[in-house]
Scaffold this active site. Structure first.
Site, PDB file in Angstrom:
ATOM      1  N   GLY A 175       7.554   5.865 -24.571  1.00 20.06           N
ATOM      2  CA  GLY A 175       6.483   5.235 -23.603  1.00 20.06           C
ATOM      3  C   GLY A 175       5.277   5.115 -24.658  1.00 20.06           C
ATOM      4  N   GLY A 186       2.254   2.577 -23.855  1.00 21.45           N
ATOM      5  CA  GLY A 186       1.220   2.600 -22.499  1.00 21.45           C
ATOM      6  C   GLY A 186       0.013   3.070 -22.616  1.00 21.45           C
ATOM      7  CD  GLN A 187      -4.562   4.487 -18.572  1.00 20.10           C
ATOM      8  OE1 GLN A 187      -3.727   5.035 -17.752  1.00 20.10           O
ATOM      9  NE2 GLN A 187      -5.861   4.524 -18.477  1.00 20.10           N
ATOM     10  CG  ASP A 197       6.935   1.407 -24.765  1.00 22.40           C
ATOM     11  OD1 ASP A 197       5.801   2.040 -24.559  1.00 22.40           O
ATOM     12  OD2 ASP A 197       7.678   0.807 -23.840  1.00 22.40           O
ATOM     13  CB  ILE A 198      11.038  -0.845 -22.931  1.00 21.35           C
ATOM     14  CG1 ILE A 198      12.303  -1.555 -22.419  1.00 21.35           C
ATOM     15  CG2 ILE A 198       9.882  -1.169 -22.376  1.00 21.35           C
ATOM     16  CD1 ILE A 198      13.501  -0.774 -22.242  1.00 21.35           C
ATOM     17  NE  ARG A 199       8.362  -5.060 -22.766  1.00 21.10           N
ATOM     18  CZ  ARG A 199       8.038  -4.746 -21.792  1.00 21.10           C
ATOM     19  NH1 ARG A 199       6.975  -3.710 -21.378  1.00 21.10           N
ATOM     20  NH2 ARG A 199       8.867  -4.520 -20.595  1.00 21.10           N
ATOM     21  CG  ASP A 221      16.438   1.519 -21.510  1.00 20.23           C
ATOM     22  OD1 ASP A 221      15.764   2.463 -20.867  1.00 20.23           O
ATOM     23  OD2 ASP A 221      17.171   0.905 -20.872  1.00 20.23           O
ATOM     24  CE1 TYR A 251       4.221   8.093 -11.198  1.00 22.06           C
ATOM     25  CE2 TYR A 251       2.337   8.817 -10.039  1.00 22.06           C
ATOM     26  CZ  TYR A 251       3.153   8.622 -11.265  1.00 22.06           C
ATOM     27  OH  TYR A 251       2.180   9.093 -12.355  1.00 22.06           O
ATOM     28  CE  LYS A 277       5.241  11.197 -12.930  1.00 23.13           C
ATOM     29  NZ  LYS A 277       5.679  11.231 -14.547  1.00 23.13           N
TER      30      LYS A 277
HETATM   31  N1  SER Z   1      -2.844   7.162 -12.042  1.00 21.56           N
HETATM   32  C1  SER Z   1      -1.372   7.193 -11.178  1.00 21.56           C
HETATM   33  C2  SER Z   1      -1.294   6.359 -10.255  1.00 21.56           C
HETATM   34  O1  SER Z   1      -2.237   5.746  -9.907  1.00 21.56           O
HETATM   35  C3  SER Z   1      -1.344   8.616 -10.641  1.00 21.56           C
HETATM   36  O2  SER Z   1      -0.566   9.643 -11.399  1.00 21.56           O
HETATM   37  O3  SER Z   1      -0.040   5.937  -9.976  1.00 21.56           O
END
Ligand code: SER
Length: 321
Positions: free
Chosen positions: A12, A15-16, A38-40, A56, A146, A150
């Site tokens: 990943g 990503g950010q 990363d996936i791309r 992936d 999510y 987690k």
């Molecule tokens: N920043 C994340 C979200 O907003 C929380 O871990 O999903």
């Protein structure tokens, strides 16, 4: 010896968090020792700064091939579907967030890697959790896909450490603010978008109510915490689920007023959507005493400093485009 043979895989990496983590780890170690995946493919700077593999994270065999080919010793698993997107695609989110974690934990269990970083989140908490100074150990009844992924992930990390001795380390990130890469699909994303809109249009329509206070952190601090916990001595990591981690807390009205110190004309209005309910279920502030005591976590950047850094950096970015 450890650092001579250290080879890191970031999953990943585009990503950010992954983008900045890759950059920082490549500065710290030789670039060829930090494999981005990363996936791309990601942006030019990332692609040109060291090795990159399309991967992936749910494909165990492909992951294992990379780990063996590059003689990987540590994995940072940053691929995940965040809170808002996960509500739209619950099974996809569950599959990605859980299967990628099991793949990495199982590689470690089989002795193919030595150390794992996996991020948890303030989303592990829920409506029944105390909202202020949320303790490390407290009621946890997450109400989002999510958050459930987690929290489950935390349980599995602790289980793999206890049962199989897997050296897995984790922190509960608050909302993360950065200028290099945009976040994707989170509830705290407004705190990044607001800076972009302030510079482009001097106004912002916020998807959370003005008094929705949430724990937040500047990306530099988050990266320091991530590398900090991975470099800490094994015996100092006493919590093998995930550590609470904090820097600042604010609501949209407060971040808007910090922006107004630099852009006086900036205005904000509020049109809360489905993300309001997610935000309402999360803590407002976090007690991270144990991270500070166990492995020396310290945050550096305040809201005012962050606003200054964000505005300076984005001003430059927008001038150059
Ligand atoms: N920043 C994340 C979200 O907003 C929380 O871990 O999903």
């Amino acid at each position: 010896m450890q650092s001579l043979k250290k080879r890191i895989l970031i999953i990943g990496a585009c990503g950010q968090i992954g983008t900045e983590l890759t950059e920082r780890l490549r500065q710290q170690y030789a670039p060829h020792k930090v494999i981005a995946s990363d996936i791309r493919e990601g942006d030019e700077a990332l692609m040109n700064s060291g090795p990159f593999e399309v991967l992936d994270a749910m494909n165990y065999d492909a992951l294992q091939d990379i780990v063996i080919n590059y003689e990987i010793t540590e994995v940072y698993l940053m691929a995940a579907m965040l809170s808002a997107t996960a509500e739209k695609f619950p099974m996809k989110a569950w599959n990605l967030n859980m299967n990628s974690l099991f793949n990495v934990l199982n590689l470690a269990k089989e002795g193919k890697i030595e150390k794992v970083f996996w991020p948890s989140s303030i989303a592990v908490f829920g409506k029944t959790t105390p909202k202020q100074d949320t303790p490390q150990r407290t009621i946890m009844e997450p109400s989002t896909v999510y958050g459930i992924s987690k929290q489950t992930g935390e349980r599995w990390c602790e289980y793999y450490f206890n049962k199989y001795g897997v050296d897995v380390r984790s922190i509960r990130y608050p909302g993360l603010i950065s200028y290099k890469t945009l976040p994707g699909g989170g509830t705290t994303d407004y705190a990044v978008d607001i800076y972009h809109k302030a510079l482009k249009h001097q106004k912002y329509i916020c998807f959370l109510e003005k008094d929705t206070e949430l724990p937040m952190m500047y990306m530099d601090d988050a990266i320091a915490a991530t590398i900090g916990i991975m470099e800490a001595k094994k015996e100092d990591i006493k919590i093998r689920s995930a550590y609470n981690l904090a820097a600042m807390s604010f609501d949209p009205e407060t971040i808007a007023s910090s922006i107004r110190n630099h852009i006086p004309k900036f205005s904000i209005s509020y049109e809360p959507d489905f993300r309001q309910e997610i935000a309402n279920s999360w803590p407002q502030s976090i007690d991270d005493t144990e991270a500070r005591e166990d492995w020396g976590w310290e945050h550096k950047v305040s809201l005012e400093e962050m606003t200054e850094k964000m505005i300076q950096a984005l001003r430059k970015q927008y001038k150059n485009t």
